[in-house]
Design an enzyme around this catalytic site. Structure first.
Site, PDB file in Angstrom:
ATOM      1  N   SER A  66      19.112 -17.901 -32.771  1.00  0.00           N
ATOM      2  CA  SER A  66      17.749 -18.293 -33.154  1.00  0.00           C
ATOM      3  C   SER A  66      16.645 -17.659 -32.330  1.00  0.00           C
ATOM      4  CB  SER A  66      17.603 -19.809 -33.093  1.00  0.00           C
ATOM      5  OG  SER A  66      18.203 -20.373 -34.217  1.00  0.00           O
ATOM      6  N   LYS A  69      14.362 -15.543 -34.285  1.00  0.00           N
ATOM      7  CA  LYS A  69      13.272 -16.103 -35.105  1.00  0.00           C
ATOM      8  C   LYS A  69      11.898 -15.710 -34.570  1.00  0.00           C
ATOM      9  CE  LYS A  69      16.373 -19.770 -36.569  1.00  0.00           C
ATOM     10  NZ  LYS A  69      16.857 -21.161 -36.411  1.00  0.00           N
ATOM     11  N   TYR A 193      19.477 -13.303 -43.215  1.00  0.00           N
ATOM     12  CA  TYR A 193      19.268 -14.237 -42.093  1.00  0.00           C
ATOM     13  C   TYR A 193      20.476 -14.266 -41.148  1.00  0.00           C
ATOM     14  CZ  TYR A 193      19.034 -18.786 -39.738  1.00  0.00           C
ATOM     15  OH  TYR A 193      19.064 -19.789 -38.798  1.00  0.00           O
ATOM     16  N   TYR A 241      13.347 -27.119 -30.757  1.00  0.00           N
ATOM     17  CA  TYR A 241      13.621 -28.092 -31.831  1.00  0.00           C
ATOM     18  C   TYR A 241      13.158 -29.499 -31.436  1.00  0.00           C
ATOM     19  CZ  TYR A 241      16.646 -24.095 -32.551  1.00  0.00           C
ATOM     20  OH  TYR A 241      17.127 -22.821 -32.665  1.00  0.00           O
ATOM     21  N   VAL A 259      21.631 -20.901 -30.472  1.00  0.00           N
ATOM     22  CA  VAL A 259      22.923 -21.567 -30.254  1.00  0.00           C
ATOM     23  C   VAL A 259      23.973 -20.664 -29.594  1.00  0.00           C
ATOM     24  CG1 VAL A 259      22.786 -23.410 -31.992  1.00  0.00           C
ATOM     25  CG2 VAL A 259      23.691 -21.167 -32.636  1.00  0.00           C
TER      26      VAL A 259
END
Ligand code: GLN
Length: 311
Positions: A66, A69, A193, A241, A259
């Site tokens: 992530s 992103k 993705y 998050y 992760v």
């Protein structure tokens, strides 16, 4: 930043990390990640003068997941400007990073670009007028430029692994499609993705990547100063998050986790910091990576909320 102190603090952090008993739990919903040694640890810091300081396994590649992103958001903001926000919010999330419940409650508008649903929409936006291969090449080119390193690659085995077992992401994509917030086939967008998440980097490469957000990339101008500010604000409020509040409290540096156990933290004008420890906490953030950044932040007064004398 005093270099002797920095070196000493990094050594202290490394020693503590090697001795730590609770190392968290390696992500196991992606089989390729479940095989990673939880004993690994690395930290690397880039400073504005071009110097870089590292400890531990800083030259071992890991899956950035992530953290990617950040790069897709940077590209999407450059392409769409404020129109991008028609499809994605800018608020912290309440539930886990791959929550379907959160997306349903918000009628298909993901809370922010850093939870999975938001990142899937971001990738979908980059696919407009392009084939997945072209979009992936664009992302890779951006990352290589950011890191000043042409050797960075995407690991197809990690992407394939997640394609088979990333059932929650399939759920999110289908739900987005039902809400008309996914403009391509789920297969197409998710295929892209999964590959973007499978970018592999060393901790040293990742720290260099963060320089454009810290304002001292050697060639400069990868994205506009306004977009740097937007992304850094979102890193602080949403980068971890549903654990973002706790992270801001403990560390106080705009950061993005993945992760794979990596975290990229940026202090505008001061430092770009990458840390890697594969074991995760309950929110899916690197457990020892957070402890290490907390230690660094406390030792050097780096929290953006700090007066510099709070020890
Ligand atoms: N590829 C992972 C997923 O989509 C990325 C999640 C993460 O790093 N938090 O589940």
């Amino acid at each position: 930043m005093d270099k002797a102190t920095l070196t000493r603090v990094l050594d202290d952090i490394h020693r503590a990390a090697m001795l730590a008993e609770d190392r968290g739990k390696v992500a196991d919903y992606i089989p390729e990640l479940a095989r990673i040694d939880p004993g690994k640890f690395a930290m690397s810091i880039c400073l504005p003068d071009g110097s870089q300081y590292s400890v531990g396994d800083a030259q071992v590649e890991f899956s950035i997941q992530s953290v990617s992103k950040l790069f897709t958001l940077a590209i999407a903001l450059g392409r769409y400007g404020d129109r991008f926000w028609d499809r994605v919010g800018r608020e912290p999330s309440t539930f886990v990073f791959n929550s379907v419940q959160e997306l349903e409650a918000r009628q298909g508008i993901p809370p922010n670009p850093f939870v999975n649903a938001g990142a899937i929409v971001t990738t979908d936006s980059l696919l407009v007028g392009a084939q997945p291969k072209e979009t992936l090449a664009e992302i890779l080119q951006f990352v290589r430029l950011a890191a000043s390193d042409e050797s960075i690659f995407m690991d197809p085995s990690v992407a394939q692994s997640e394609k088979r077992t990333g059932h929650r992401n399939w759920s999110l994509a289908y739900f987005l499609r039902a809400c008309s917030n996914l403009h391509h086939d789920c297969e197409l967008t998710l295929g892209t993705y999964f590959h973007q998440c499978a970018i592999a980097m060393t901790c040293e490469q990742l720290a260099r990547c963060g320089r454009f957000l810290a304002g001292f990339h050697p060639t400069g101008g990868l994205i506009s100063p306004a977009h740097v500010r937007s992304i850094n604000a979102l890193m602080m409020t949403c980068g971890h998050y549903d654990g973002s509040g706790e992270f801001a409290y403990r560390v106080g540096i705009p950061s993005k986790s993945g992760v794979g156990g990596g975290i990229l933290a940026v202090l505008p004008g001061k430092a770009s910091i990458a840390v890697w420890s594969p074991g995760l906490d309950a929110h899916g953030n690197s457990l020892l990576g957070t402890v290490a950044l907390e230690h660094l932040s406390n030792a050097l007064g780096l929290s953006v909320f700090s007066l510099g004398s709070d020890r």
